[in-house]
Design a protein around this motif. Structure first.
Motif, mmCIF file in Angstrom:
data_model
loop_
_atom_site.group_PDB
_atom_site.id
_atom_site.type_symbol
_atom_site.label_atom_id
_atom_site.label_comp_id
_atom_site.label_asym_id
_atom_site.label_seq_id
_atom_site.Cartn_x
_atom_site.Cartn_y
_atom_site.Cartn_z
ATOM 1 N N GLN A 140 49.960 36.974 45.272
ATOM 2 C CA GLN A 140 50.004 35.236 45.945
ATOM 3 C C GLN A 140 49.423 35.406 47.404
ATOM 4 O O GLN A 140 48.589 34.384 47.384
ATOM 5 N N TRP A 141 49.354 36.985 47.734
ATOM 6 C CA TRP A 141 48.572 36.657 49.103
ATOM 7 C C TRP A 141 46.769 37.313 48.644
ATOM 8 O O TRP A 141 47.032 36.661 49.792
ATOM 9 N N ILE A 142 46.815 38.011 47.770
ATOM 10 C CA ILE A 142 45.487 38.205 47.984
ATOM 11 C C ILE A 142 44.795 37.375 46.979
ATOM 12 O O ILE A 142 43.314 36.337 46.985
ATOM 13 N N ILE A 143 44.802 37.606 45.339
ATOM 14 C CA ILE A 143 43.834 36.606 44.549
ATOM 15 C C ILE A 143 44.055 35.200 44.612
ATOM 16 O O ILE A 143 43.363 34.520 44.386
ATOM 17 N N ALA A 144 46.002 34.279 44.740
ATOM 18 C CA ALA A 144 45.975 32.918 44.781
ATOM 19 C C ALA A 144 45.126 32.784 46.267
ATOM 20 O O ALA A 144 44.585 31.247 46.487
ATOM 21 N N GLN A 145 44.644 33.376 46.915
ATOM 22 C CA GLN A 145 43.715 32.966 48.349
ATOM 23 C C GLN A 145 42.095 33.359 48.427
ATOM 24 O O GLN A 145 41.715 33.189 49.803
ATOM 25 N N ASN A 146 42.255 33.621 46.756
ATOM 26 C CA ASN A 146 40.668 34.464 46.716
ATOM 27 C C ASN A 146 39.723 35.306 47.814
ATOM 28 O O ASN A 146 38.999 35.547 48.473
ATOM 29 N N GLN A 149 45.617 48.525 38.282
ATOM 30 C CA GLN A 149 44.823 49.167 37.316
ATOM 31 C C GLN A 149 44.828 48.343 36.045
ATOM 32 O O GLN A 149 44.175 47.882 35.090
ATOM 33 N N GLU A 150 45.853 47.436 35.960
ATOM 34 C CA GLU A 150 46.118 45.914 34.950
ATOM 35 C C GLU A 150 46.033 45.034 35.629
ATOM 36 O O GLU A 150 45.623 44.326 34.687
ATOM 37 N N CYS A 151 45.234 44.774 36.803
ATOM 38 C CA CYS A 151 44.768 43.255 36.872
ATOM 39 C C CYS A 151 43.562 42.595 36.280
ATOM 40 O O CYS A 151 42.488 43.484 36.030
ATOM 41 N N GLU A 152 43.557 41.759 35.699
ATOM 42 C CA GLU A 152 42.589 41.203 35.274
ATOM 43 C C GLU A 152 40.967 40.847 36.256
ATOM 44 O O GLU A 152 40.475 41.059 36.005
ATOM 45 N N GLN A 153 41.472 40.637 37.494
ATOM 46 C CA GLN A 153 40.623 41.102 38.549
ATOM 47 C C GLN A 153 39.907 42.312 39.059
ATOM 48 O O GLN A 153 41.320 42.912 39.926
ATOM 49 N N ILE A 154 39.160 42.695 38.969
ATOM 50 C CA ILE A 154 38.474 44.048 39.937
ATOM 51 C C ILE A 154 38.797 43.397 41.283
ATOM 52 O O ILE A 154 37.965 42.900 42.167
ATOM 53 N N LEU A 155 39.536 44.080 42.210
ATOM 54 C CA LEU A 155 39.914 43.997 43.020
ATOM 55 C C LEU A 155 40.116 44.884 44.288
ATOM 56 O O LEU A 155 40.741 46.756 44.393
ATOM 57 N N GLU A 160 59.099 47.868 45.266
ATOM 58 C CA GLU A 160 59.144 48.168 43.873
ATOM 59 C C GLU A 160 56.933 47.240 42.590
ATOM 60 O O GLU A 160 57.196 46.145 43.931
ATOM 61 N N ARG A 161 57.641 48.094 41.791
ATOM 62 C CA ARG A 161 56.122 47.574 41.066
ATOM 63 C C ARG A 161 56.061 45.697 41.031
ATOM 64 O O ARG A 161 54.949 45.953 40.971
ATOM 65 N N GLU A 162 56.824 45.639 40.734
ATOM 66 C CA GLU A 162 57.257 43.868 40.139
ATOM 67 C C GLU A 162 56.915 43.026 41.949
ATOM 68 O O GLU A 162 56.551 42.065 41.187
ATOM 69 N N GLN A 163 57.505 43.892 42.920
ATOM 70 C CA GLN A 163 57.312 43.038 43.931
ATOM 71 C C GLN A 163 55.863 43.243 44.641
ATOM 72 O O GLN A 163 55.481 42.070 45.255
ATOM 73 N N THR A 164 55.359 44.214 43.770
ATOM 74 C CA THR A 164 54.190 44.354 44.440
ATOM 75 C C THR A 164 52.781 43.359 43.814
ATOM 76 O O THR A 164 52.280 43.066 44.385
ATOM 77 N N GLU A 165 53.168 43.461 42.653
ATOM 78 C CA GLU A 165 52.456 42.190 41.386
ATOM 79 C C GLU A 165 52.584 40.790 42.221
ATOM 80 O O GLU A 165 51.703 40.634 42.029
ATOM 81 N N GLN A 166 53.972 40.505 42.578
ATOM 82 C CA GLN A 166 53.850 39.153 43.196
ATOM 83 C C GLN A 166 53.365 38.884 44.810
ATOM 84 O O GLN A 166 52.468 37.900 44.325
ATOM 85 N N TRP A 167 53.466 40.137 44.918
ATOM 86 C CA TRP A 167 52.759 39.549 46.352
ATOM 87 C C TRP A 167 51.184 39.836 46.447
ATOM 88 O O TRP A 167 50.053 38.835 46.884
ATOM 89 N N ILE A 168 50.473 40.520 44.947
ATOM 90 C CA ILE A 168 49.000 40.284 45.050
ATOM 91 C C ILE A 168 48.670 39.191 44.909
ATOM 92 O O ILE A 168 47.728 38.599 44.774
ATOM 93 N N VAL A 227 40.494 51.677 39.462
ATOM 94 C CA VAL A 227 40.541 50.977 41.150
ATOM 95 C C VAL A 227 39.561 51.220 41.342
ATOM 96 O O VAL A 227 39.412 52.727 41.204
ATOM 97 N N LYS A 228 39.058 50.366 42.039
ATOM 98 C CA LYS A 228 37.876 50.819 42.987
ATOM 99 C C LYS A 228 38.225 51.583 43.848
ATOM 100 O O LYS A 228 39.455 50.523 44.825
ATOM 101 N N LEU A 229 37.950 52.285 45.027
ATOM 102 C CA LEU A 229 38.730 52.941 46.002
ATOM 103 C C LEU A 229 38.456 52.892 47.042
ATOM 104 O O LEU A 229 36.980 54.470 46.530
#
Length: 262
Positions: free
Chosen positions: A106-112, A137-143, A96-104, A171-173
């Protein structure tokens, strides 16, 4: 600057560094993995690793715990040489969108980590990854988002991915492996879409590399896909096929440096 834009984490740090030194790499973008074909000593061992890979690429296996462990191993490796390694982290699809946001978070942004990938899924399942696009699309950081576009995906899947890129234009794909055997139609369709990049590892033949680089001089990115490819050979292929020095410099590293802001 030469940046290998896509290597999988090898179990032996020395082996990864030796490959980089041999190829003359300045930086390596590392991806987590649970498959290690480089450790196989026999054909049977190699086939077992390839079966694991097949299950991942077909979407049969999408293990959360294994993803977390592979990200942790990746982060540990990056910390040994943070000036040399850049990390992309995996993200499960179908959440779900909220779960995806939490994963990103915790496991992407927080891990630098600097991007998401490699995302691989079964043909016909492109809609299952749309929540990743929505969050990025809504993330402040471009990933940047790196998606496997070789087999088993078909041209219908690639067309759907292009539609998602147009819909979520922030989104940079990165099209990993340039669409495989569908590289010609893929290239023609993405030329006019500025947020799609084409990775030239595991090319269908040597011919696509030159044409992709000329058509996308600032959106063609070099990588080796080690251990499935060899960084030295991949580097030499670019040197041999792209004679224009400015274009070659873009492909070998400057495009990736700009994309990842490094």
């Amino acid at each position: 600057m030469i940046i290998d834009g896509h290597q999988h984490l090898l179990q032996e740090p020395r082996q990864q560094q030796e490959l980089a030194d041999e190829a003359g790499l300045d930086k390596v973008v590392l991806f987590p993995t649970v498959v290690h074909p480089e450790q196989a000593n026999t054909r049977e061992e190699f086939m077992r690793e390839m079966e694991k890979l097949s299950q991942i690429l077909s979407g049969v296996v999408n293990p959360t715990e294994a993803r977390i462990q592979s990200i942790q191993a990746l982060v540990d490796r990056i910390r040994t040489s943070p000036e040399f390694y850049i990390g992309f982290g995996s993200c499960p699809y179908g959440l779900e969108r909220e779960q995806t946001e939490q994963w990103i978070e915790q496991w992407i942004i927080a891990q630098n980590l600097k991007g998401i990938g490699e995302i691989a899924f079964q043909p016909g399942h492109v809609p299952a990854i749309e929540n990743i696009f929505r969050v990025l699309q809504e993330c402040e950081q471009i990933l940047p988002l790196w998606i496997h576009t070789f087999n088993p995906l078909g041209i219908a899947d690639i067309r759907q991915l292009i539609e998602l890129a147009e819909k979520y234009s922030r989104v940079k794909l990165i099209f990993g492996h340039s669409g495989g055997s569908h590289w010609m139609e893929t290239l023609e369709r993405v030329i006019s879409i500025p947020n799609i990049y084409m990775d030239i590892s595991a090319a269908f033949s040597i011919l696509p590399l030159k044409f992709i680089a000329e058509a996308l001089p600032e959106r063609c990115v070099f990588s080796s896909d080690a251990p499935y490819g060899n960084p030295y050979l991949a580097h030499q292929q670019v040197e041999y096929l792209i004679k224009d020095a400015h274009l070659r410099a873009n492909v070998l590293g400057l495009n990736t440096a700009r994309l990842l802001n490094v």
